[in-house]
Enzyme design. Structure first.
Site, PDB file in Angstrom:
ATOM      1  N   ASP A 171     118.947  -7.025  24.832  1.00 19.12           N
ATOM      2  CA  ASP A 171     120.373  -7.128  25.141  1.00 19.12           C
ATOM      3  C   ASP A 171     120.638  -8.546  25.636  1.00 19.12           C
ATOM      4  O   ASP A 171     120.354  -8.868  26.789  1.00 19.12           O
ATOM      5  CB  ASP A 171     120.722  -6.078  26.203  1.00 19.12           C
ATOM      6  CG  ASP A 171     122.180  -6.181  26.663  1.00 19.12           C
ATOM      7  OD1 ASP A 171     122.861  -7.160  26.306  1.00 19.12           O
ATOM      8  OD2 ASP A 171     122.618  -5.265  27.395  1.00 19.12           O
ATOM      9  N   TYR A 177     136.421  -0.983  37.446  1.00 21.78           N
ATOM     10  CA  TYR A 177     135.889  -0.274  38.615  1.00 21.78           C
ATOM     11  C   TYR A 177     136.931  -0.238  39.731  1.00 21.78           C
ATOM     12  O   TYR A 177     136.674  -0.679  40.852  1.00 21.78           O
ATOM     13  CB  TYR A 177     134.591  -0.942  39.100  1.00 21.78           C
ATOM     14  CG  TYR A 177     133.662  -1.270  37.947  1.00 21.78           C
ATOM     15  CD1 TYR A 177     132.935  -0.257  37.323  1.00 21.78           C
ATOM     16  CD2 TYR A 177     133.566  -2.557  37.431  1.00 21.78           C
ATOM     17  CE1 TYR A 177     132.123  -0.531  36.234  1.00 21.78           C
ATOM     18  CE2 TYR A 177     132.758  -2.842  36.347  1.00 21.78           C
ATOM     19  CZ  TYR A 177     132.040  -1.835  35.754  1.00 21.78           C
ATOM     20  OH  TYR A 177     131.249  -2.108  34.676  1.00 21.78           O
ATOM     21  N   LYS A 222     130.004 -11.099  24.645  1.00 21.21           N
ATOM     22  CA  LYS A 222     130.558 -12.007  25.661  1.00 21.21           C
ATOM     23  C   LYS A 222     130.926 -13.399  25.126  1.00 21.21           C
ATOM     24  O   LYS A 222     132.012 -13.560  24.608  1.00 21.21           O
ATOM     25  CB  LYS A 222     129.610 -12.073  26.860  1.00 21.21           C
ATOM     26  CG  LYS A 222     129.631 -10.747  27.635  1.00 21.21           C
ATOM     27  CD  LYS A 222     129.261 -10.884  29.100  1.00 21.21           C
ATOM     28  CE  LYS A 222     129.743  -9.715  29.918  1.00 21.21           C
ATOM     29  NZ  LYS A 222     128.767  -8.660  30.117  1.00 21.21           N
ATOM     30  N   TYR A 243     121.543  -3.658  33.270  1.00 25.53           N
ATOM     31  CA  TYR A 243     122.939  -3.310  32.989  1.00 25.53           C
ATOM     32  C   TYR A 243     123.170  -3.494  31.493  1.00 25.53           C
ATOM     33  O   TYR A 243     122.881  -4.558  30.940  1.00 25.53           O
ATOM     34  CB  TYR A 243     123.930  -4.175  33.774  1.00 25.53           C
ATOM     35  CG  TYR A 243     125.348  -3.861  33.379  1.00 25.53           C
ATOM     36  CD1 TYR A 243     125.984  -2.718  33.875  1.00 25.53           C
ATOM     37  CD2 TYR A 243     126.032  -4.643  32.452  1.00 25.53           C
ATOM     38  CE1 TYR A 243     127.268  -2.389  33.463  1.00 25.53           C
ATOM     39  CE2 TYR A 243     127.321  -4.320  32.038  1.00 25.53           C
ATOM     40  CZ  TYR A 243     127.926  -3.181  32.548  1.00 25.53           C
ATOM     41  OH  TYR A 243     129.192  -2.854  32.124  1.00 25.53           O
TER      42      TYR A 243
END
Ligand SMILES: *Cc1c(COP(=O)(O)O)cnc(C)c1O
Length: 430
Positions: free
Chosen positions: A251, A16, A280, A148
């Site tokens: 998720d 970002y 992750k 997210y």
């Protein structure tokens, strides 16, 4: 400025980031255990505890001897082979272990490169499942606000429409069905949950013939706001999925591998998903790898449907190095009394952040498992907050109105205390 940093600003996108106004960068010289060794910009170094575990990943610390060794051993054997027509022991053993530690109905594993891709694959699988059952019209996802799920297009379409900046991509994103965010707090208010359930139920009913699956992060929404909600809400979503023939996709890319106090966050609710995504911390933060697991019903329905196969196959699927280090990381976790570890970190963070409660500008302080969050009443000045915490020997990466930490599991009580104090003092300094 350091020549490398000058080149960095010119050459590299960061997460970002802007190319015209690059944000401040710290050069990493090394990392060991829970500590990063950073260039101090004056020819020296500064050490800091990585309170972010490099974004949820590095649970066993940097340069972990067991993980290093697993990688070396695999390198000496082979580093990569294509996964079409070829297979290997690291992938097979990893799949076996993932099936063992995830909810019992999940029996089949798809290995892919990153969390976002695993969500892509999960959504694709759900769509193929509905087609195989003759429900061609079921092409949308039902989700809640505040989520997210990654940055590629399908995951982005189920991210919070405001924070996920859907307005930038109007016309290019799949139009999903968004319900309200579940009421705040692990011990969410019962009346509020009932009202939320009624709204979700109404949405599910209204869109029943269009919805293929429900997609959510269980218990804790991560990058959507570090927001915890009640396990009861998950049970409600499971019921809705069952009632209407939707699949439930969980998720657990952030919440998996013990972070919330159970191996997977769905265990708080005692429910099983049809499809689960993990990533992750899967490789202990060493390499990019994610996995999508599904039930036998889903796998066999899709496999006997039109196409006769799950239509996905990344080049680096099942990379042996990533699989070998993931297996070693899971085994390291299982060999430790990880529940006690996560409980100890949780208690330490609660104590350490207690001083932030009631500070001016602090809206909320919360701890869920080994995750500690200080929510401010406005946006954080990220460079300033980062520096203020770093001066106290701790690395954090705040976003929006949040200063938060998910420390490596190998952190000592003293290191957890230092993280709590550094964040509290830096927040107090604002
Ligand atoms: C990080 C994250 C993703 C995306 O994973 P990447 O590996 O960054 O693609 C998806 N969902 C959740 C909950 C995450 O925290």
């Amino acid at each position: 400025m350091n020549e490398l940093l000058r080149q960095d600003a010119e050459l590299l996108w960061h997460p970002y980031s802007s190319m015209s106004e690059p944000s401040p960068m710290r050069l990493v010289q090394g990392a060991d255990g829970v500590r990063l060794r950073l260039d101090d910009g004056a020819g020296g170094t500064v050490e800091a505890i990585d309170a972010m575990s490099s974004w949820w990943c590095m649970i066993h610390g940097y340069r972990n001897p067991v993980l290093d060794e697993a990688l070396r051993t695999q390198i000496d054997s082979f580093s990569h082979v294509m996964f079409g027509g070829l297979t290997h022991e690291p992938a097979i053993r990893l799949a076996e272990r993932l099936v063992e530690i995830t909810p019992a109905p999940l029996r089949h594993v798809f290995l892919c490169d990153s969390g976002s891709v695993s969500i892509e694959v999960a959504i694709k699988l759900a769509l193929q499942y509905q087609v195989a059952r003759g429900h061609q019209g079921r092409t949308r996802m039902l989700t809640v606000r505040g989520g997210y799920h990654g940055d590629t297009f399908a995951p982005m379409s189920v991210c919070d429409p405001v924070n996920g900046m859907h307005s930038l991509f109007t016309g290019a994103l799949a139009q999903q069905v968004f319900g309200p965010r579940p009421p705040a707090g692990y011990d969410g208010d019962e009346a509020a949950i009932a009202a939320w359930a009624a709204e979700m139920s109404e949405l599910a009913e209204r869109h029943a013939t269009e919805i293929a699956a429900i997609v959510v992060e269980p218990i804790l929404q991560g990058a959507g706001g570090m927001y915890a909600y009640s396990p009861g809400c998950l049970r409600i979503l499971r019921e809705l999925a069952d009632r209407h023939g939707f699949l439930l996709i969980l998720d657990e890319i952030a919440t998996g591998f013990g972070r919330t106090g159970t191996m997977f966050a769905s265990e708080h609710a005692g429910i099983d998903p049809d499809i689960l995504c993990v990533g992750k911390a899967l490789t202990g933060g060493y390499l990019s790898l994610a996995a999508m697991l599904c039930t036998t019903d889903v796998a066999h329905t899709v496999s006997s449907g039109p196409g006769g196969a799950l239509m996905h196959g990344p080049t680096f699927m099942g990379n042996p190095l990533a699989c070998a280090v993931a297996l070693a990381s899971i085994d390291l976790l299982l060999a430790d009394d990880w529940r006690t570890t996560v409980g100890r970190i949780s208690t330490g963070l609660s104590k350490g952040l207690a001083g932030a409660v009631g500070l001016s500008g602090v809206r909320d302080v919360r701890v869920v498992g080994a995750v500690g969050v200080v929510q401010l009443d406005g946006p954080v000045d990220v460079p300033r907050m980062t520096e203020a915490v770093l001066r106290r020997g701790v690395w954090v990466r705040p976003f929006r109105d949040l200063v938060y930490t998910m420390p490596p599991y190998i952190s000592t009580d003293e290191e957890i205390a230092q993280i709590g104090l550094a964040i509290t003092e830096a927040v107090g300094e604002r």
